[in-house]
Write an enzyme that holds these catalytic residues in place. Structure first.
Site, PDB file in Angstrom:
ATOM      1  N   HIS A  63      -2.167  -5.609   1.311  1.00 47.21           N
ATOM      2  CA  HIS A  63      -3.438  -6.307   1.108  1.00 47.21           C
ATOM      3  C   HIS A  63      -3.121  -7.761   0.805  1.00 47.21           C
ATOM      4  O   HIS A  63      -2.102  -8.068   0.188  1.00 47.21           O
ATOM      5  CB  HIS A  63      -4.181  -5.697  -0.093  1.00 47.21           C
ATOM      6  N   ARG A  82       2.344  -6.811   8.792  1.00 46.15           N
ATOM      7  CA  ARG A  82       1.630  -5.641   9.326  1.00 46.15           C
ATOM      8  C   ARG A  82       2.198  -5.197  10.674  1.00 46.15           C
ATOM      9  O   ARG A  82       2.298  -3.991  10.942  1.00 46.15           O
ATOM     10  CB  ARG A  82       0.134  -5.940   9.415  1.00 46.15           C
ATOM     11  N   GLU A  97      -9.028 -10.424  -8.298  1.00 47.78           N
ATOM     12  CA  GLU A  97      -8.120  -9.303  -8.040  1.00 47.78           C
ATOM     13  C   GLU A  97      -6.931  -9.309  -8.998  1.00 47.78           C
ATOM     14  O   GLU A  97      -6.492  -8.245  -9.453  1.00 47.78           O
ATOM     15  CB  GLU A  97      -7.666  -9.343  -6.579  1.00 47.78           C
ATOM     16  N   TYR A 125     -12.526  -1.852  -3.629  1.00 47.88           N
ATOM     17  CA  TYR A 125     -13.047  -1.942  -2.262  1.00 47.88           C
ATOM     18  C   TYR A 125     -14.568  -1.799  -2.201  1.00 47.88           C
ATOM     19  O   TYR A 125     -15.114  -1.486  -1.143  1.00 47.88           O
ATOM     20  CB  TYR A 125     -12.357  -0.904  -1.367  1.00 47.88           C
ATOM     21  N   THR A 162      -5.696  -7.377  10.484  1.00 49.04           N
ATOM     22  CA  THR A 162      -5.971  -6.093   9.822  1.00 49.04           C
ATOM     23  C   THR A 162      -5.443  -4.926  10.653  1.00 49.04           C
ATOM     24  O   THR A 162      -4.827  -3.997  10.122  1.00 49.04           O
ATOM     25  CB  THR A 162      -7.498  -5.927   9.633  1.00 49.04           C
ATOM     26  N   ARG A 178      -2.162 -14.779   4.338  1.00 54.63           N
ATOM     27  CA  ARG A 178      -2.865 -14.020   5.390  1.00 54.63           C
ATOM     28  C   ARG A 178      -2.207 -14.254   6.754  1.00 54.63           C
ATOM     29  O   ARG A 178      -2.192 -13.356   7.587  1.00 54.63           O
ATOM     30  CB  ARG A 178      -4.365 -14.324   5.383  1.00 54.63           C
ATOM     31  N   ASN A 186      -2.278  -0.172   6.502  1.00 54.49           N
ATOM     32  CA  ASN A 186      -1.737  -1.386   7.129  1.00 54.49           C
ATOM     33  C   ASN A 186      -0.792  -2.173   6.209  1.00 54.49           C
ATOM     34  O   ASN A 186      -0.748  -3.395   6.245  1.00 54.49           O
ATOM     35  CB  ASN A 186      -2.880  -2.247   7.679  1.00 54.49           C
ATOM     36  N   PHE A 193     -15.292   3.789   7.030  1.00 53.06           N
ATOM     37  CA  PHE A 193     -13.917   4.116   6.619  1.00 53.06           C
ATOM     38  C   PHE A 193     -13.717   4.114   5.103  1.00 53.06           C
ATOM     39  O   PHE A 193     -12.608   4.378   4.625  1.00 53.06           O
ATOM     40  CB  PHE A 193     -12.916   3.157   7.285  1.00 53.06           C
ATOM     41  N   LYS A 223       0.819  -1.211   0.000  1.00 51.71           N
ATOM     42  CA  LYS A 223       0.000   0.000   0.000  1.00 51.71           C
ATOM     43  C   LYS A 223       0.859   1.271   0.000  1.00 51.71           C
ATOM     44  O   LYS A 223       2.063   1.222   0.309  1.00 51.71           O
ATOM     45  CB  LYS A 223      -0.949  -0.050   1.198  1.00 51.71           C
TER      46      LYS A 223
END
Ligand code: ATP
Ligand code: MG
Length: 144
Positions: A117, A104, A128, A51, A93, A87, A114, A59, A11
């Site tokens: 993704h 993270r 995706e 998203y 998250t 993950r 964070n 948010f 990100k």
């Protein structure tokens, strides 16, 4: 859920802090192959579409703003059990709840910024990947 591909984004905050290299190093060390990757920047429409599932969340607008604020890295990763294992190595998250050693925990600035993704299902990994890579099936058809 035991497919061999997942999709990740590094990100804007993590890119701005020069953490592309350190994050890719962890991804490789944990056994993921990078099968496609590029640096790009999301338009507002792209971030809203990516998203869209969160559009009713408080948010959402802030997330879209943050995700369009600078360059990101998008990548298609390959490994056994890719979605679940990725993950695990990115962590929760909210970085305050992420385990020690997770991406993270190491690199996130906040629950919103964070660092990375990670796809949450084999189906979404493909959706995706297709969102960012033309004919992305050429990367995953042999490894699915
Ligand atoms: P990702 O989909 O980015 O891998 P995730 O599956 O852990 O993350 P989601 O619930 O899908 O989390 O949320 C998507 C993204 O929205 C999060 O990664 C984070 O950037 C942002 N987000 C989630 N919850 C919040 C929140 N409470 N406040 C601000 N931003 C949030
Ligand atoms: Mg998610």
């Amino acid at each position: 859920m035991n497919g061999r591909i997942t999709f990740t984004m590094i990100k804007p905050g993590a890119v701005a802090k020069e953490n592309i290299g350190p994050i890719l190093k962890i991804i490789n060390e944990k056994g993921f192959h990078i099968v496609a990757m590029r640096l790009t920047q999301l338009s507002t429409l792209q971030a809203q579409t990516f998203y869209a599932v969160h559009k009713e969340r408080p948010f959402y607008n802030s997330l879209v703003q943050s995700m369009t604020s600078g360059p990101i890295v998008v990548a298609l990763l390959e490994k056994d059990n890719a979605v679940e294992d990725y993950r695990k190595i990115i962590g929760a998250t909210d970085p305050a709840k992420a385990e020690e050693g997770t991406i993270r925990k190491l690199f996130a600035e906040s629950v919103e910024a964070n660092a990375v993704h990670g796809s949450d299902s084999d189906e979404n990994a493909i959706i995706e990947s297709d969102f960012f890579f033309n004919h992305s099936e050429r990367f995953y058809k042999s490894i699915k």
